[in-house]
Design a protein around this motif. Structure first.
Motif, PDB file in Angstrom:
ATOM      1  N   GLY A  16       0.819  -1.217   0.000  1.00 27.01           N
ATOM      2  CA  GLY A  16       0.000   0.000   0.000  1.00 27.01           C
ATOM      3  C   GLY A  16       0.849   1.262   0.000  1.00 27.01           C
ATOM      4  O   GLY A  16       0.592   2.185  -0.769  1.00 27.01           O
ATOM      5  N   GLU A  35      10.199   3.674   6.510  1.00 23.11           N
ATOM      6  CA  GLU A  35      10.060   2.220   6.653  1.00 23.11           C
ATOM      7  C   GLU A  35      10.930   1.764   7.816  1.00 23.11           C
ATOM      8  O   GLU A  35      12.102   2.110   7.902  1.00 23.11           O
ATOM      9  CB  GLU A  35      10.483   1.518   5.348  1.00 23.11           C
ATOM     10  CG  GLU A  35      10.690   0.021   5.448  1.00 23.11           C
ATOM     11  CD  GLU A  35       9.491  -0.775   5.964  1.00 23.11           C
ATOM     12  OE1 GLU A  35       8.359  -0.529   5.499  1.00 23.11           O
ATOM     13  OE2 GLU A  35       9.695  -1.631   6.857  1.00 23.11           O
ATOM     14  N   GLN A  48      -2.000 -13.585  -4.469  1.00 23.56           N
ATOM     15  CA  GLN A  48      -2.992 -13.600  -5.538  1.00 23.56           C
ATOM     16  C   GLN A  48      -3.501 -12.184  -5.764  1.00 23.56           C
ATOM     17  O   GLN A  48      -3.757 -11.460  -4.801  1.00 23.56           O
ATOM     18  CB  GLN A  48      -4.187 -14.471  -5.130  1.00 23.56           C
ATOM     19  CG  GLN A  48      -3.828 -15.906  -4.817  1.00 23.56           C
ATOM     20  CD  GLN A  48      -5.044 -16.675  -4.329  1.00 23.56           C
ATOM     21  OE1 GLN A  48      -6.069 -16.742  -5.002  1.00 23.56           O
ATOM     22  NE2 GLN A  48      -4.941 -17.260  -3.147  1.00 23.56           N
ATOM     23  N   ARG A 109       5.784 -12.286  -4.161  1.00 23.44           N
ATOM     24  CA  ARG A 109       5.778 -10.982  -3.474  1.00 23.44           C
ATOM     25  C   ARG A 109       7.064 -10.204  -3.722  1.00 23.44           C
ATOM     26  O   ARG A 109       7.050  -8.981  -3.856  1.00 23.44           O
ATOM     27  CB  ARG A 109       5.605 -11.177  -1.965  1.00 23.44           C
ATOM     28  CG  ARG A 109       4.178 -11.420  -1.567  1.00 23.44           C
ATOM     29  CD  ARG A 109       4.107 -11.817  -0.114  1.00 23.44           C
ATOM     30  NE  ARG A 109       2.787 -12.317   0.189  1.00 23.44           N
ATOM     31  CZ  ARG A 109       1.860 -11.639   0.852  1.00 23.44           C
ATOM     32  NH1 ARG A 109       2.105 -10.437   1.304  1.00 23.44           N
ATOM     33  NH2 ARG A 109       0.675 -12.170   1.077  1.00 23.44           N
ATOM     34  N   PHE A 133       8.359   4.594  12.726  1.00 25.48           N
ATOM     35  CA  PHE A 133       7.442   5.633  13.220  1.00 25.48           C
ATOM     36  C   PHE A 133       7.099   5.368  14.688  1.00 25.48           C
ATOM     37  O   PHE A 133       6.851   4.226  15.087  1.00 25.48           O
ATOM     38  CB  PHE A 133       6.158   5.605  12.374  1.00 25.48           C
ATOM     39  CG  PHE A 133       5.016   6.370  12.973  1.00 25.48           C
ATOM     40  CD1 PHE A 133       4.839   7.707  12.673  1.00 25.48           C
ATOM     41  CD2 PHE A 133       4.118   5.747  13.841  1.00 25.48           C
ATOM     42  CE1 PHE A 133       3.784   8.422  13.233  1.00 25.48           C
ATOM     43  CE2 PHE A 133       3.066   6.454  14.401  1.00 25.48           C
ATOM     44  CZ  PHE A 133       2.905   7.791  14.101  1.00 25.48           C
ATOM     45  N   ASP A 293      -3.978  -2.558   5.379  1.00 27.38           N
ATOM     46  CA  ASP A 293      -4.224  -3.362   6.580  1.00 27.38           C
ATOM     47  C   ASP A 293      -4.341  -2.499   7.829  1.00 27.38           C
ATOM     48  O   ASP A 293      -5.024  -2.871   8.782  1.00 27.38           O
ATOM     49  CB  ASP A 293      -3.073  -4.362   6.788  1.00 27.38           C
ATOM     50  CG  ASP A 293      -3.276  -5.648   5.995  1.00 27.38           C
ATOM     51  OD1 ASP A 293      -4.225  -5.707   5.185  1.00 27.38           O
ATOM     52  OD2 ASP A 293      -2.485  -6.593   6.188  1.00 27.38           O
ATOM     53  N   ALA A 306      -4.062  -7.254  -0.020  1.00 32.22           N
ATOM     54  CA  ALA A 306      -3.188  -6.385  -0.812  1.00 32.22           C
ATOM     55  C   ALA A 306      -4.012  -5.658  -1.873  1.00 32.22           C
ATOM     56  O   ALA A 306      -3.774  -4.474  -2.158  1.00 32.22           O
ATOM     57  CB  ALA A 306      -2.078  -7.201  -1.461  1.00 32.22           C
TER      58      ALA A 306
HETATM   59  C1  LIG Z   1      -0.990 -16.067   4.820  1.00 31.57           C
HETATM   60  C2  LIG Z   1      -1.372 -14.798   4.101  1.00 31.57           C
HETATM   61  C3  LIG Z   1      -1.742 -14.847   2.759  1.00 31.57           C
HETATM   62  C4  LIG Z   1      -2.145 -13.694   2.080  1.00 31.57           C
HETATM   63  N1  LIG Z   1      -2.535 -13.791   0.780  1.00 31.57           N
HETATM   64  C5  LIG Z   1      -2.987 -12.699   0.127  1.00 31.57           C
HETATM   65  C6  LIG Z   1      -3.400 -12.789  -1.231  1.00 31.57           C
HETATM   66  O1  LIG Z   1      -3.320 -13.849  -1.857  1.00 31.57           O
HETATM   67  N2  LIG Z   1      -3.871 -11.667  -1.852  1.00 31.57           N
HETATM   68  C7  LIG Z   1      -3.936 -10.462  -1.186  1.00 31.57           C
HETATM   69  O2  LIG Z   1      -4.372  -9.461  -1.804  1.00 31.57           O
HETATM   70  N3  LIG Z   1      -3.536 -10.344   0.097  1.00 31.57           N
HETATM   71  C8  LIG Z   1      -3.060 -11.427   0.774  1.00 31.57           C
HETATM   72  N4  LIG Z   1      -2.647 -11.319   2.062  1.00 31.57           N
HETATM   73  C9  LIG Z   1      -2.740 -10.015   2.735  1.00 31.57           C
HETATM   74  C10 LIG Z   1      -1.674  -9.044   2.319  1.00 31.57           C
HETATM   75  O3  LIG Z   1      -0.388  -9.573   2.524  1.00 31.57           O
HETATM   76  C11 LIG Z   1      -1.829  -7.757   3.124  1.00 31.57           C
HETATM   77  O4  LIG Z   1      -3.182  -7.397   3.176  1.00 31.57           O
HETATM   78  C12 LIG Z   1      -1.059  -6.617   2.472  1.00 31.57           C
HETATM   79  O5  LIG Z   1       0.322  -6.897   2.466  1.00 31.57           O
HETATM   80  C13 LIG Z   1      -1.318  -5.314   3.225  1.00 31.57           C
HETATM   81  O6  LIG Z   1      -0.550  -4.287   2.651  1.00 31.57           O
HETATM   82  P1  LIG Z   1      -0.187  -3.016   3.510  1.00 31.57           P
HETATM   83  O7  LIG Z   1       0.642  -2.154   2.625  1.00 31.57           O
HETATM   84  O8  LIG Z   1      -1.388  -2.461   4.160  1.00 31.57           O
HETATM   85  O9  LIG Z   1       0.719  -3.572   4.709  1.00 31.57           O
HETATM   86  P2  LIG Z   1       2.075  -4.387   4.643  1.00 31.57           P
HETATM   87  O10 LIG Z   1       2.296  -4.977   3.294  1.00 31.57           O
HETATM   88  O11 LIG Z   1       2.061  -5.284   5.840  1.00 31.57           O
HETATM   89  O12 LIG Z   1       3.209  -3.282   4.830  1.00 31.57           O
HETATM   90  C14 LIG Z   1       3.378  -2.595   6.048  1.00 31.57           C
HETATM   91  C15 LIG Z   1       4.782  -1.979   6.025  1.00 31.57           C
HETATM   92  O13 LIG Z   1       4.884  -1.085   7.127  1.00 31.57           O
HETATM   93  C16 LIG Z   1       6.113  -1.285   7.781  1.00 31.57           C
HETATM   94  N5  LIG Z   1       5.955  -0.828   9.168  1.00 31.57           N
HETATM   95  C17 LIG Z   1       5.261  -1.418  10.170  1.00 31.57           C
HETATM   96  N6  LIG Z   1       5.337  -0.692  11.283  1.00 31.57           N
HETATM   97  C18 LIG Z   1       6.093   0.397  10.986  1.00 31.57           C
HETATM   98  C19 LIG Z   1       6.524   1.537  11.743  1.00 31.57           C
HETATM   99  N7  LIG Z   1       6.200   1.701  13.042  1.00 31.57           N
HETATM  100  N8  LIG Z   1       7.300   2.463  11.138  1.00 31.57           N
HETATM  101  C20 LIG Z   1       7.658   2.326   9.807  1.00 31.57           C
HETATM  102  N9  LIG Z   1       7.275   1.263   9.050  1.00 31.57           N
HETATM  103  C21 LIG Z   1       6.495   0.323   9.638  1.00 31.57           C
HETATM  104  C22 LIG Z   1       6.356  -2.777   7.641  1.00 31.57           C
HETATM  105  O14 LIG Z   1       7.736  -3.105   7.848  1.00 31.57           O
HETATM  106  C23 LIG Z   1       5.898  -3.012   6.215  1.00 31.57           C
HETATM  107  O15 LIG Z   1       6.920  -2.754   5.274  1.00 31.57           O
HETATM  108  C24 LIG Z   1      -2.199 -12.453   2.764  1.00 31.57           C
HETATM  109  C25 LIG Z   1      -1.780 -12.376   4.102  1.00 31.57           C
HETATM  110  C26 LIG Z   1      -1.377 -13.544   4.770  1.00 31.57           C
HETATM  111  C27 LIG Z   1      -0.954 -13.455   6.231  1.00 31.57           C
END
Ligand SMILES: Cc1cc2nc3c(=O)[nH]c(=O)nc-3n(C[C@H](O)[C@H](O)[C@H](O)COP(=O)(O)OP(=O)(O)OC[C@H]3O[C@@H](n4cnc5c(N)ncnc54)[C@H](O)[C@@H]3O)c2cc1C
Length: 417
Positions: A16, A35, A48, A109, A133, A293, A306
């Motif tokens: 995201g 990050e 997926q 990924r 953060f 998320d 994702a």
């Molecule tokens: C088993 C499993 C299977 C999945 N399969 C799928 C799928 O097939 N298709 C799909 O769409 N989704 C899938 N997902 C969900 C998907 O991985 C997440 O919904 C998605 O990665 C969320 O993206 P995001 O950018 O919100 O958070 P994230 O990708 O989790 O990124 C968060 C980022 O913030 C950073 N961060 C955290 N805290 C801090 C802080 N305090 N300061 C600075 N940086 C920080 C982290 O290091 C990370 O880089 C799956 C999840 C799991 C557990």
């Protein structure tokens, strides 16, 4: 405090955060990504991407790069893990592309991150690694973020894209925490050239074996790798850190041979607790907002976590682009546009989680219920999810789309995880 020409601070360089950074740079906005990790290294498994997610990436000019790194899925199969009977099969190849304009794909990924990082680098996105953060102060003019190392970063606004256990969310809404589902996921990459691999696992298909208190999912990533995810309900009486895994042993004991073959090969060295959060109506306050998320973590049943994060990023950038500098108005408009759609994903994913893990007579009933979704019916039931093209107001679409209205509120699953 800073002014509007200062950067928009994005916390988190996940799917995201990077997508938002890219989308904002395309509008000429100044962004700074913080990050926490010293090196951006996504977990090395598959993901997926439904046609809605592929469409969102395409809107940022990434269609070609994504297509070069991903595998188009021809079919999603949901099967009973115990007797291998078919619960539901959804043809996803040409039919999905024809119906929704984009394919259903899977991608490693690491490759997805690589293409986002390359695009961010071309766009001149500033990413600070090793920058965790801690807190944010905001007023009517700007924000000041503090990192755990004591650095302060000034910006026009701050977006929390820091995932399930979001610190930005903890700052804004400390009572909104990740809720453990009681299940955990184990992931492994297998060699598709392994001579013992059951031949039915070699097709460009996502297969989910649904069993009592467990499920198994696999799909190929390109020509060499089989991505495997095993999800089991944790035994409350057991030691949560034990690697002996009585739950996996139990699943192996009752699974059909193909599912058992996979259960015997999953690595139990690391596991991920499966959590979501309660749907929240408000994702921010003033110049601070959550996406992905952090705002609406979901169970994986619809495989859309994702996908929702990427849709959020496209939508938020578009609102900022239209708001003529009024960032608070843009955040509010984004929140209003996205909240019902993402809450639907969260709530349907929870309901389907129960359906996937049921047993006995419930599992038999499930078999009969899903038989109703023959032919194109399954695609129409998923039109609210896969047919979304953003910016045309999610709520209006799923009320007005005649195909969706026909299918009512019946739920239908994708092989999530
Ligand atoms: C088993 C499993 C299977 C999945 N399969 C799928 C799928 O097939 N298709 C799909 O769409 N989704 C899938 N997902 C969900 C998907 O991985 C997440 O919904 C998605 O990665 C969320 O993206 P995001 O950018 O919100 O958070 P994230 O990708 O989790 O990124 C968060 C980022 O913030 C950073 N961060 C955290 N805290 C801090 C802080 N305090 N300061 C600075 N940086 C920080 C982290 O290091 C990370 O880089 C799956 C999840 C799991 C557990």
């Amino acid at each position: 405090m800073s002014k509007n020409n200062e950067p928009i601070i994005i916390v988190g360089a996940g799917v995201g955060g990077l997508t938002l950074a890219l989308a904002l740079r395309k509008l000429g906005k100044n962004v700074r990504v913080l990050e926490q990790a010293d090196k951006i290294q996504p977990i090395g498994y598959g993901i997926q991407l439904g046609p809605n997610a592929v469409r969102a990436f395409g809107s940022l000019g990434l269609a070609e790069q994504l297509s070069a790194r991903s595998t188009i899925i021809d079919r999603i199969n949901i099967r009973d893990a115990v007797d291998d009977s078919e619960v539901l099969a959804i043809e996803t190849g040409a039919r999905v592309r024809q119906r929704f304009g984009n394919p259903y794909t899977v991608v490693h990924r690491a490759h997805l991150h690589e293409l986002l990082l390359e695009a961010c680098s071309r766009g001149g996105v500033a990413i600070s690694t090793g920058s965790a953060f801690l807190s944010v102060d905001a007023d009517d003019f700007g924000v000041v973020a503090k990192t755990k190392d004591g650095e302060t970063v000034e910006g026009a606004a701050l977006v929390g894209a820091d995932g399930l256990h979001s610190s930005v969310r903890a700052n804004l809404f400390p009572e909104r925490r990740a809720l453990p589902s009681g299940y955990a996921a184990y992931r492994t990459l297998l060699d598709l050239h392994d001579p013992t691999i059951p031949p039915e696992l070699k097709f460009a298909e996502v297969t989910l074996w649904a069993g009592p208190a467990f499920h198994v999912i696999c799909y190929p990533l390109g020509e060499n790798i089989l991505n495997l995810v095993v999800v089991v309900r944790l035994d409350e009486a057991g030691d949560p850190d034990s690697l002996t895994n009585p739950e996996i042993a139990r699943a192996r004991g009752i699974a059909h041979p193909t599912a058992r073959w996979l259960l015997e090969r999953v690595s139990i060295e690391r596991r991920w607790a499966i959590c979501d959060i309660e749907p929240m109506r408000k994702w921010g306050r003033g110049r601070v907002i959550l996406i992905g998320d952090a705002a609406h973590a979901t169970l994986q049943t619809l495989a859309q976590g994702a996908g929702m994060a990427v849709e959020d990023s496209v939508s938020l950038a578009s609102q900022i682009g239209q708001a003529d500098g009024n960032i608070v108005q843009a955040f509010d408009a984004f929140n209003a546009e996205r909240v019902v759609r993402t809450a639907r994903v969260q709530l349907e994913s929870r309901a389907l989680w129960e359906v996937i893990h049921c047993e006995g007579i419930q599992a038999e009933v499930r078999g009969h219920q899903f038989r109703d979704y023959e032919g194109g019916q399954a695609l129409e039931c998923l039109a609210w999810l896969w047919g979304y093209s953003g910016q045309e107001k999610a709520t209006r679409r799923f009320v007005d789309d005649p195909a969706v209205r026909r299918s009512g509120s019946r739920q239908i699953g994708v092989a999530g995880a």
